[in-house]
Write a protein that holds these residues in place. Sequence first.
Motif, PDB file in Angstrom:
ATOM      1  N   ASP A 208      35.212  98.200  59.607  1.00 44.86           N
ATOM      2  CA  ASP A 208      34.965  98.546  61.051  1.00 44.86           C
ATOM      3  C   ASP A 208      33.800  99.651  61.020  1.00 44.86           C
ATOM      4  OD1 ASP A 208      36.670  97.186  62.382  1.00 44.86           O
ATOM      5  OD2 ASP A 208      38.230  98.514  62.667  1.00 44.86           O
ATOM      6  N   ALA A 209      33.835 100.414  59.891  1.00 42.77           N
ATOM      7  CA  ALA A 209      32.723 101.478  59.862  1.00 42.77           C
ATOM      8  C   ALA A 209      31.535 101.253  59.152  1.00 42.77           C
ATOM      9  CB  ALA A 209      33.358 102.754  59.279  1.00 42.77           C
ATOM     10  N   GLY A 210      31.420  99.914  58.539  1.00 45.69           N
ATOM     11  CA  GLY A 210      30.291  99.325  57.734  1.00 45.69           C
ATOM     12  C   GLY A 210      30.067  99.573  56.415  1.00 45.69           C
ATOM     13  N   PHE A 211      31.414  99.832  55.918  1.00 44.45           N
ATOM     14  CA  PHE A 211      31.686 100.063  54.536  1.00 44.45           C
ATOM     15  C   PHE A 211      32.391  99.003  53.835  1.00 44.45           C
ATOM     16  CE2 PHE A 211      30.343 104.198  55.846  1.00 44.45           C
ATOM     17  CZ  PHE A 211      29.925 104.736  54.800  1.00 44.45           C
ATOM     18  N   GLY A 212      32.039  98.633  52.641  1.00 45.39           N
ATOM     19  CA  GLY A 212      33.095  97.842  51.803  1.00 45.39           C
ATOM     20  C   GLY A 212      34.247  98.959  51.019  1.00 45.39           C
ATOM     21  N   LEU A 213      35.348  98.353  50.590  1.00 44.46           N
ATOM     22  CA  LEU A 213      36.257  99.062  49.853  1.00 44.46           C
ATOM     23  C   LEU A 213      36.630  98.484  48.638  1.00 44.46           C
ATOM     24  CD1 LEU A 213      38.496 101.539  51.314  1.00 44.46           C
ATOM     25  CD2 LEU A 213      39.733  99.523  50.508  1.00 44.46           C
ATOM     26  N   ARG A 214      36.800  99.561  47.606  1.00 39.61           N
ATOM     27  CA  ARG A 214      37.234  99.235  46.283  1.00 39.61           C
ATOM     28  C   ARG A 214      38.850  99.817  46.249  1.00 39.61           C
ATOM     29  NH1 ARG A 214      33.018 100.382  41.518  1.00 39.61           N
ATOM     30  NH2 ARG A 214      31.702  99.102  42.853  1.00 39.61           N
ATOM     31  N   ALA A 215      39.557  99.042  45.955  1.00 35.93           N
ATOM     32  CA  ALA A 215      41.014  99.737  45.489  1.00 35.93           C
ATOM     33  C   ALA A 215      41.412  99.749  44.168  1.00 35.93           C
ATOM     34  CB  ALA A 215      41.965  99.284  46.569  1.00 35.93           C
ATOM     35  N   PHE A 216      42.200 100.810  43.835  1.00 37.80           N
ATOM     36  CA  PHE A 216      42.651 100.754  42.409  1.00 37.80           C
ATOM     37  C   PHE A 216      44.035 101.324  42.356  1.00 37.80           C
ATOM     38  CE2 PHE A 216      42.854 102.715  38.013  1.00 37.80           C
ATOM     39  CZ  PHE A 216      42.870 101.427  37.389  1.00 37.80           C
ATOM     40  N   GLN A 217      44.978 101.168  41.956  1.00 37.91           N
ATOM     41  CA  GLN A 217      46.411 101.687  41.569  1.00 37.91           C
ATOM     42  C   GLN A 217      46.543 101.811  40.193  1.00 37.91           C
ATOM     43  OE1 GLN A 217      49.705 100.623  40.799  1.00 37.91           O
ATOM     44  NE2 GLN A 217      50.474 102.638  40.845  1.00 37.91           N
ATOM     45  N   THR A 218      46.952 102.795  39.528  1.00 40.33           N
ATOM     46  CA  THR A 218      47.585 102.830  38.278  1.00 40.33           C
ATOM     47  C   THR A 218      48.850 103.898  38.125  1.00 40.33           C
ATOM     48  OG1 THR A 218      47.189 103.038  35.766  1.00 40.33           O
ATOM     49  CG2 THR A 218      45.970 104.377  37.242  1.00 40.33           C
ATOM     50  N   ASN A 219      49.539 103.718  37.193  1.00 43.64           N
ATOM     51  CA  ASN A 219      50.706 104.619  37.023  1.00 43.64           C
ATOM     52  C   ASN A 219      50.279 105.401  35.650  1.00 43.64           C
ATOM     53  OD1 ASN A 219      52.496 103.779  38.881  1.00 43.64           O
ATOM     54  ND2 ASN A 219      53.029 101.998  37.616  1.00 43.64           N
ATOM     55  N   HIS A 220      49.001 104.947  35.009  1.00 41.22           N
ATOM     56  CA  HIS A 220      48.763 105.663  33.665  1.00 41.22           C
ATOM     57  C   HIS A 220      47.598 106.727  33.989  1.00 41.22           C
ATOM     58  CE1 HIS A 220      51.327 102.846  31.737  1.00 41.22           C
ATOM     59  NE2 HIS A 220      50.924 101.764  32.825  1.00 41.22           N
ATOM     60  N   GLU A 221      47.644 107.952  33.821  1.00 36.01           N
ATOM     61  CA  GLU A 221      46.816 109.021  34.179  1.00 36.01           C
ATOM     62  C   GLU A 221      45.382 108.880  33.368  1.00 36.01           C
ATOM     63  OE1 GLU A 221      48.443 112.896  33.158  1.00 36.01           O
ATOM     64  OE2 GLU A 221      46.813 113.931  34.435  1.00 36.01           O
ATOM     65  N   GLY A 222      45.402 108.267  32.225  1.00 39.27           N
ATOM     66  CA  GLY A 222      44.056 108.285  31.468  1.00 39.27           C
ATOM     67  C   GLY A 222      43.273 107.007  32.215  1.00 39.27           C
ATOM     68  N   GLU A 223      44.083 106.227  32.605  1.00 42.23           N
ATOM     69  CA  GLU A 223      43.526 104.913  33.290  1.00 42.23           C
ATOM     70  C   GLU A 223      43.123 105.372  34.549  1.00 42.23           C
ATOM     71  OE1 GLU A 223      46.024 100.796  32.051  1.00 42.23           O
ATOM     72  OE2 GLU A 223      45.650 101.367  34.153  1.00 42.23           O
ATOM     73  N   MET A 224      43.688 106.182  35.396  1.00 42.66           N
ATOM     74  CA  MET A 224      42.852 106.695  36.506  1.00 42.66           C
ATOM     75  C   MET A 224      41.655 107.487  36.222  1.00 42.66           C
ATOM     76  SD  MET A 224      43.337 106.893  39.713  1.00 42.66           S
ATOM     77  CE  MET A 224      44.707 106.746  40.488  1.00 42.66           C
ATOM     78  N   ILE A 225      41.905 108.551  35.254  1.00 41.48           N
ATOM     79  CA  ILE A 225      40.647 109.278  34.915  1.00 41.48           C
ATOM     80  C   ILE A 225      39.446 108.441  34.597  1.00 41.48           C
ATOM     81  CG2 ILE A 225      39.575 110.877  33.143  1.00 41.48           C
ATOM     82  CD1 ILE A 225      42.739 112.288  33.468  1.00 41.48           C
ATOM     83  N   ASP A 226      39.590 107.292  33.748  1.00 39.19           N
ATOM     84  CA  ASP A 226      38.593 106.341  33.103  1.00 39.19           C
ATOM     85  C   ASP A 226      38.006 105.844  34.521  1.00 39.19           C
ATOM     86  OD1 ASP A 226      39.176 106.807  30.781  1.00 39.19           O
ATOM     87  OD2 ASP A 226      40.150 104.898  30.412  1.00 39.19           O
ATOM     88  N   ALA A 227      38.974 105.191  35.649  1.00 35.49           N
ATOM     89  CA  ALA A 227      38.366 104.696  36.850  1.00 35.49           C
ATOM     90  C   ALA A 227      37.487 105.662  37.673  1.00 35.49           C
ATOM     91  CB  ALA A 227      39.484 104.326  37.515  1.00 35.49           C
ATOM     92  N   ILE A 228      37.779 106.746  37.515  1.00 36.84           N
ATOM     93  CA  ILE A 228      37.213 107.944  38.293  1.00 36.84           C
ATOM     94  C   ILE A 228      35.656 108.175  37.514  1.00 36.84           C
ATOM     95  CG2 ILE A 228      37.085 110.276  38.938  1.00 36.84           C
ATOM     96  CD1 ILE A 228      40.243 110.261  39.558  1.00 36.84           C
TER      97      ILE A 228
END
Length: 147
Positions: free
Chosen positions: A44-64
């Motif tokens: 609605d605001a003209g943006f795409g969205l990428r979504a990611f969920q993880t239970n693993h802290e290192g994976e989250m940090i890598d994604a960031i």
Amino acid sequence: MSSDLPILLLNGPNLNTLGTRQPDVYGVETLDDVVRLAERAAADAGFGLRAFQTNHEGEMIDAIHAARGEVSGIVINPGGWTHTSVALADALVIPEVPIIEVHISNVHAREEFRHHSYVSPIASGVIAGCGVAGYEFAVRRMAALVG
Ligand code: DHK
């Protein structure tokens, strides 16, 4: 208002169980429902969205780390890492984009250990206690911030 770069929606540990996890606290909507809601708000605001969920802290940090230069802003529900993780907060400043922190529940009305957040000091905004609608508000606010 639009951007070539998508908004990144991140969900931390246990949020994959939304819908069945303590529905009295977190509601009955699933993570898929949340992602759809956020995608709609972004579109609605003209943006795409990428979504990611993880239970693993290192994976989250890598994604960031991988998000640097690839996204316009980060909307994150860090789950329990909110209250524990200096490493997550350190990672979140690396992409150098605005951050909005979301909590489905009102963390301030819950146990004392949920009152402190390592993420809030580096966030442009914090939304808590609005249920999954908080994700929609956060995406809309992010679009306004970076559009
Ligand atoms: C989600 C969690 O998993 C908890 O650890 C936080 C947050 C609260 C929420 O309300 O979305 O304390």
